[in-house]
Design an enzyme around this catalytic site. Structure first.
Site: not given
Length: 169
Positions: A46, A51, A94-95, A136-137, A140
């Site tokens: 995701g 991000q 997480c990225l 989660h996304e 962000h």
């Protein structure tokens, strides 16, 4: 399509609240295509537009396993309409917080509304990994990282470790 740079903590852009998208057009679809390519390259499941430094309420996701065909999903202006009282604990990563993983409790099921790649409004229920990932996304989009759900000590340790990783790279 292009692979974009993924921002990492403690970049202050990651704490910004993303703006709603006015319309799904070719420019937005190009952004979503770039996001998807960036996510696959990372690799991740995701990615929120913030991000890659774009403060728009856009998410891409693909929960297909490695041996399955790709199943890209696009979420524009997603909103959660309902959450279950039951919770689900999942070890998240997480990225934007590379190599850090920790357990986070979230509602086990959610109902969401969003616009898809074509700009059509969709309502659907999510559970399991899909529910975890969309929440989660969506965090962000509101300037919240998964480490913000952890204790202050764990959060500070995570940021310190990522800073060290970035310096070493």
């Amino acid at each position: 399509m292009a692979i974009r740079e993924i921002l990492t903590v403690p970049n202050p852009v990651l704490k910004q609240v993303s703006e709603p998208v006015e319309k799904v057009d070719d420019e937005l679809r190009a952004l979503m295509d770039d996001m998807l390519e960036t996510m696959y390259d990372a690799p991740g499941i995701g990615l929120a537009a913030i991000q890659i430094g774009v403060p728009k309420r856009v998410i891409v996701m693909d929960l297909a396993r490695e041996n399955e065909p790709k199943q890209p999903r696009y979420f524009v202006n997603p909103e959660i309409l309902w959450t279950s009282d039951e919770t689900f604990t999942y070890e998240e990563g997480c990225l934007s917080v590379p190599e850090i993983y920790d357990a986070v409790d979230r509602p086990a099921r959610v109902k969401l509304r969003y616009l898809n790649y074509q700009g059509e409004q969709i309502e659907e229920d999510a559970d399991g990994l899909f529910a975890v990932c969309i929440q989660h996304e969506m965090d962000h989009l509101n300037g919240v990282l998964f480490i913000d759900h952890l204790s202050r000590l764990k959060r500070e340790q995570a940021v310190k470790k990522v800073k060290k990783l970035v310096r070493a790279a």
